[in-house]
Scaffold this active site. Structure first.
Site, PDB file in Angstrom:
ATOM      1  N   LEU A 177       0.709  -0.911  -0.288  1.00  0.00           N
ATOM      2  CA  LEU A 177      -0.017   0.212   0.176  1.00  0.00           C
ATOM      3  C   LEU A 177       1.120   0.907   0.023  1.00  0.00           C
ATOM      4  O   LEU A 177       0.461   2.309  -0.451  1.00  0.00           O
ATOM      5  CB  LEU A 177      -0.894  -0.162   0.928  1.00  0.00           C
ATOM      6  N   ASP A 178       2.322   1.261   0.398  1.00  0.00           N
ATOM      7  CA  ASP A 178       2.593   2.840   0.257  1.00  0.00           C
ATOM      8  C   ASP A 178       3.237   2.897  -1.095  1.00  0.00           C
ATOM      9  O   ASP A 178       2.958   3.947  -1.778  1.00  0.00           O
ATOM     10  CB  ASP A 178       4.306   2.186   0.997  1.00  0.00           C
ATOM     11  N   HIS A 179       3.154   1.482  -1.749  1.00  0.00           N
ATOM     12  CA  HIS A 179       3.448   1.962  -3.995  1.00  0.00           C
ATOM     13  C   HIS A 179       2.229   2.545  -3.935  1.00  0.00           C
ATOM     14  O   HIS A 179       2.595   3.125  -4.577  1.00  0.00           O
ATOM     15  CB  HIS A 179       4.015   1.048  -4.179  1.00  0.00           C
TER      16      HIS A 179
END
Length: 418
Positions: free
Chosen positions: A180-182
């Site tokens: 989810l960071d990306h």
């Protein structure tokens, strides 16, 4: 101008980004902007450095803050300045930089920039055309705005973690990486390009408030729809394990061993035509008439037996050669690749020039990924490695903001440029 005569300027040439990001989500966003030609200026403080600068690996030994491979991967095509935002003179420098910039990006907790005196209203007072992007776990509104999250916790809250793991396992497996960071970073970059278009048409900036949890929830759509309409759970008890297909039903649908240590090939047949072709390629035409395997319902009942026989046939064969034979017969197949297979040896990736060689003053020459987007008219790649800490101080403070050497020295002495 034709496609054979490309523009020499990248798509976001002339866009300046003030980058307050750290860890992964924010830097993913600004990395993509930098890849597309924006001038990205990281605002850093020597007392509270991004922990990714210290993260592994360090190819030539641990020598932070510039030796980390992950930092140089996430923060390529960027510049770096050192400023203390909590010093009044440092805050003034940041505001002056915002006046000559287009975008501000940060992924701190929701009140950090507000506490510094850099809320959207205060940024807009310096530059009415500024585009401000806040990327946090829950966004900057609502009762949970002050909660802090990391990529894995945002994934769990979005529902994605619950969708992972084997059907019979008592607990989800998790994703093993901060996907989810990306995802949030890519979403923020897309939103910025839309805001730039809006500003070009209207002359006004805006605030983009992005919730990392909500970007994950958007990915659960098909599973949510399947449950609400059909009553099917994503991890239904009784589903087949591993790489077998729940829907659509297909047999074979699994990974099988090939020659070498821990080498595998994925093979699936989703129709009778593909099953027929597979039997011919495998030199087992009798499988087509074997009552255990002749029809899909029969293959579903005898899937373990068929998988065992296919695995005995694939073992000892070169995986890539076998994949090419099957694909030539229109049978879906693909080798299971490790990192070296995919990055270094894969002919498709070579043809696409997916990897590039860069040089770095601390790490030295190294192989890294290029840009996954190919533009026919606008080159979208700059060959700049991750920035050494503070390498752009003179450029930003002297050339962009017009400070004299004496003024810069005084700001360094009083702690504003730390």
């Amino acid at each position: 101008m034709t496609d054979s005569e490309p523009n020499t300027k990248p798509p976001l040439d002339g866009v300046r980004v003030v980058d307050f990001t750290w860890i992964v989500a924010g830097p993913t966003c600004t990395r993509l902007l930098g890849d597309l030609g924006a001038e990205v200026i990281r605002v850093e403080n020597e007392q509270t450095l991004d922990s990714i600068r210290f993260g592994r690996p360090h190819p030539n030994g641990f020598d932070p803050p510039d030796s980390g491979a992950m930092f140089n991967w996430l923060d390529r095509n960027k510049r770096s300045i050192t400023v203390n935002a909590r010093h009044p003179d440092g805050l003034d420098l940041i505001k002056r930089l915002i006046r000559v910039s287009d975008v501000v990006v940060e992924n701190y907790s929701s009140r950090i920039l507000e506490n510094w005196g850099l809320s959207f209203e205060e940024q807009r007072a310096e530059n009415p055309q500024i585009i401000y992007v806040s990327l946090s776990g829950f966004g900057h509104s609502g009762p949970q705005r002050d909660y802090s999250t990391w990529g894995p916790t945002a994934q769990a809250l979005s529902g994605l973690t619950a969708m992972s793991g084997l059907p019979e396992a008592p607990e989800p497996a998790g994703w093993g990486y901060s996907y989810l960071d990306h995802m949030a970073g890519f979403t923020a970059a897309a939103a910025i390009t839309a805001a730039l278009k809006h500003r070009r048409e209207t002359g006004t900036g805006q605030w983009i408030d992005l919730s990392q949890v909500e970007t994950g929830m958007a990915l659960t759509g098909p599973a949510t729809l399947d449950f609400t309409v059909n009553g099917r759970r994503y991890r239904e008890t009784g589903n087949p394990p591993g790489n077998r297909s729940v829907w659509p039903q297909a047999v074979p649908h699994n990974t099988y061993p090939t020659a070498g240590d821990d080498n595998w090939i994925m093979i699936t047949c989703t129709s009778d035509t593909e099953w027929k072709a597979f039997c011919e390629v495998s030199d087992h035409p009798h499988w087509r008439t074997d009552r255990r395997f002749a029809t899909l319902p029969a293959r579903l009942r005898h899937e373990d037996e068929l998988d065992e026989q296919i695995g005995s046939w694939t073992a000892g064969q070169d995986g890539r050669t076998l994949m090419q034979r099957l694909q030539a017969a229109d049978v879906p197949a693909g080798v299971v690749q490790n990192g070296v297979d995919l990055v270094v040896n894969d002919p498709q990736m070579k043809a696409r020039e997916w990897t590039v060689t860069r040089d770095h003053p601390v790490i030295g020459e190294h192989l890294t990924d290029g840009l996954q987007i190919h533009f026919s008219r606008t080159p979208a790649h700059r060959d700049r490695p991750g920035p050494p800490l503070g390498e752009a101080n003179h450029y930003v403070f002297a050339e962009l903001l017009g400070l004299s050497d004496e003024q810069i020295a005084e700001l360094q002495m009083n702690g504003a440029m730390g």
